[in-house]
Scaffold this active site. Structure first.
Site, PDB file in Angstrom:
ATOM      1  N   ARG A  33      -5.986   2.255 -13.428  1.00 16.23           N
ATOM      2  CA  ARG A  33      -5.303   0.950 -13.529  1.00 16.23           C
ATOM      3  C   ARG A  33      -6.369  -0.136 -13.580  1.00 16.23           C
ATOM      4  NH1 ARG A  33      -3.810  -2.433  -8.967  1.00 16.23           N
ATOM      5  NH2 ARG A  33      -2.464  -4.367  -9.683  1.00 16.23           N
ATOM      6  N   ARG A  74       1.620 -19.803  -7.388  1.00 19.28           N
ATOM      7  CA  ARG A  74       0.688 -20.178  -6.498  1.00 19.28           C
ATOM      8  C   ARG A  74       0.600 -21.546  -5.937  1.00 19.28           C
ATOM      9  NH1 ARG A  74      -2.391 -15.115  -5.956  1.00 19.28           N
ATOM     10  NH2 ARG A  74      -2.391 -13.918  -7.807  1.00 19.28           N
ATOM     11  N   LYS A 218       7.251  -3.847 -14.061  1.00 19.49           N
ATOM     12  CA  LYS A 218       7.222  -3.732 -12.319  1.00 19.49           C
ATOM     13  C   LYS A 218       8.269  -4.541 -11.869  1.00 19.49           C
ATOM     14  CE  LYS A 218       2.985  -4.940 -11.040  1.00 19.49           C
ATOM     15  NZ  LYS A 218       1.848  -5.647 -10.981  1.00 19.49           N
ATOM     16  N   THR A 278       1.916   0.138  -3.884  1.00 18.46           N
ATOM     17  CA  THR A 278       1.769  -0.889  -2.958  1.00 18.46           C
ATOM     18  C   THR A 278       1.566  -0.430  -1.436  1.00 18.46           C
ATOM     19  OG1 THR A 278       3.145  -2.426  -4.119  1.00 18.46           O
ATOM     20  CG2 THR A 278       2.431  -3.155  -1.919  1.00 18.46           C
TER      21      THR A 278
END
Length: 475
Positions: A33, A74, A218, A278
């Site tokens: 990845r 963010r 995802k 994860t």
């Protein structure tokens, strides 16, 4: 016994070395990845070249997955780099603020004040900090701290229950898709898709850039786990990633295990791929051994039927990138020993509307009941191998192909082992002879073994699998 579940490993400072990467591939990495949240186009191209060279030295097909950054929302930067939020204090998220302090901080997503309302709950830093929205005044979101802690530069923001309108594909992602296409990457993972349109757009952009890369959605937004929406997203994709980090923040950590099982089950039913990701072996970032809970987590993902389990910081920034791959491979192999074969039940729940799908199912049935040593898919696109891998037979599936991109793509399919072979189109007999020689050369079969083979006639046509052959090696 060959390991059926594939391993995805993230490249980073700890593994951005040719020798380390080669050892990781030997230890069991099937897919590398590249995290497009970090680095420039040139960096990704250099890393992809390093992966290809390492895989060639090891003599093992390895796919590359480009993971797009997506609209990670963010906070901005603080003048002092961070602040500490006390429970009960007021704090302002201000889209117009350039440098934060103890009272407010800026936002990289300027539309956030339009997405929230009084009563909205915002989760910062992967849920470590919880803010209740009290009011919105222009560019300012006035909040009250429900759960405090240290807040530093550029930490992520999620909305509990979902609902943020940020598009899945940012301008950066669109440029990164062009980079992925130029590099020749096999898979592109799209972050935060909220509907099928996001995935169709990614596929369209890839096609426009000249790429046939497969797309992975995802699943990390509340909107995406709604049954109807999830099915539509999968229909528009080649597979999904159970992205448990951001998903847990949005839906609550307790909901994730059941969602994981549902997503993997649905993916297999729809002939799609599934990656579980994860914190799978998070403790091995600093420890040479995993916790017992992490071992159980990986094993349960295997038993759920995932195609692959993914390592993130463990191999990107951890101290033991090779050891964590070795450990994960062992756990997968052990879990697979207890995987129940329920082909009779699964066949009853499958509808075949295409000839090539019917041949794939017939191959599985024949191989299982004959006790075949292997199933061989002589394939152009890899589709037949994918369909056969959706049901667990305990029999390895070898995808023999002359197409380099198919070799790469099938490296992610559970229980499928890609092997490159010359392109032969003069006769089926010659092709079958070459397939038998290839299996013997790789020491995968012995004289007397029964092998079930699928092939398309006439030869060389993608999607044309229409024949089933049963061979006895050396006969």
């Amino acid at each position: 016994m060959q390991r059926h579940t594939k391993i995805v490993a993230t490249l980073g400072p700890s593994s951005n070395d040719a020798e380390v990467l080669e050892n990781m591939i030997r230890a069991g990495v099937d897919v590398v990845r590249l995290n497009f949240s970090h680095g420039k186009a040139e960096d990704h191209a250099n890393r992809a070249a390093m992966v290809r060279e390492a895989a060639k030295r090891v003599g093992k097909p390895v796919a590359i997955l480009a993971d797009l950054q997506g609209p990670k929302i963010r906070v901005g930067k603080f003048a002092n780099g961070k602040t500490f939020l006390e429970k009960g204090q007021s704090f302002i998220l201000d889209a117009a603020c350039e440098m934060g302090n103890d009272e407010r901080v800026g936002l990289d997503y300027k539309e956030l004040p339009n997405d929230v309302k009084p009563g909205t709950i915002l989760l910062l830093n992967d849920g470590a900090i919880v803010l209740d929205v009290e009011k919105i005044i222009g560019t300012e979101i006035h909040t009250r701290v429900r759960q405090g802690g240290e807040l530093s530069n550029n930490k992520g923001i999620n909305q509990k229950g979902g609902g943020l309108t940020a598009p899945a594909l940012t301008t950066k992602d669109m440029e990164d898709i062009k980079t992925a296409a130029a590099i020749g990457i096999e898979y592109v993972a799209v972050s935060f898709p909220k509907n099928a349109a996001d995935m169709y757009m990614a596929r369209t952009l890839l096609k426009a850039a000249g790429s046939n890369a497969l797309t992975i959605a995802k699943i990390e937004r509340t909107e995406a786990v709604e049954p109807k929406v999830l099915r539509e997203i999968l229909e528009a994709s080649d597979g999904l990633m159970v992205a448990r980090g951001d998903l847990a923040v949005e839906v609550g950590e307790a909901a994730v295990p059941a969602l994981q099982k549902k997503m993997i089950k649905l993916a297999r039913e729809m002939n799609k791929l599934a990656i579980t990701a994860t914190q799978m072996m998070e403790s091995m970032i600093t420890s040479p051994v995993p916790t017992r809970a992490e071992v159980s987590d990986v094993a349960n993902a295997v038993l759920d039927g995932t195609d692959a389990v993914m390592l993130s910081a463990e191999t990107a920034a951890g101290k033991f990138p090779v050891e964590v791959v070795e450990t994960m491979a062992r756990v997968c192999e052990e879990a697979e020993k207890s995987y129940a074969v329920t082909l009779d039940q699964e066949f009853l729940s499958r509808d075949c509307t295409r000839i090539d799908q019917s041949i794939a199912m017939a191959a599985l049935f024949s191989a299982y009941n004959l006790g075949a040593k292997a199933i061989v898919a002589l394939t152009e696109s890899g589709s037949t191998a994918l369909w056969m891998s959706r049901m667990h037979s305990g029999i390895p599936i070898y995808a023999l192909t002359s197409q380099p991109d198919t070799v790469g793509k099938t490296a992610l399919y559970r229980a499928v082992y890609p092997i490159a072979m010359p392109r032969i189109t003069d006769s089926t007999e010659h092709l079958l002879q070459e397939a038998e020689l290839t299996l013997i050369k790789h020491k995968l079969v012995q004289p007397g073994d029964i092998v079930v083979v699928t092939v398309g006639e006439p030869l060389g046509q993608s999607g044309g699998t229409n024949s089933l052959k049963i061979l006895r090696i050396g006969a």
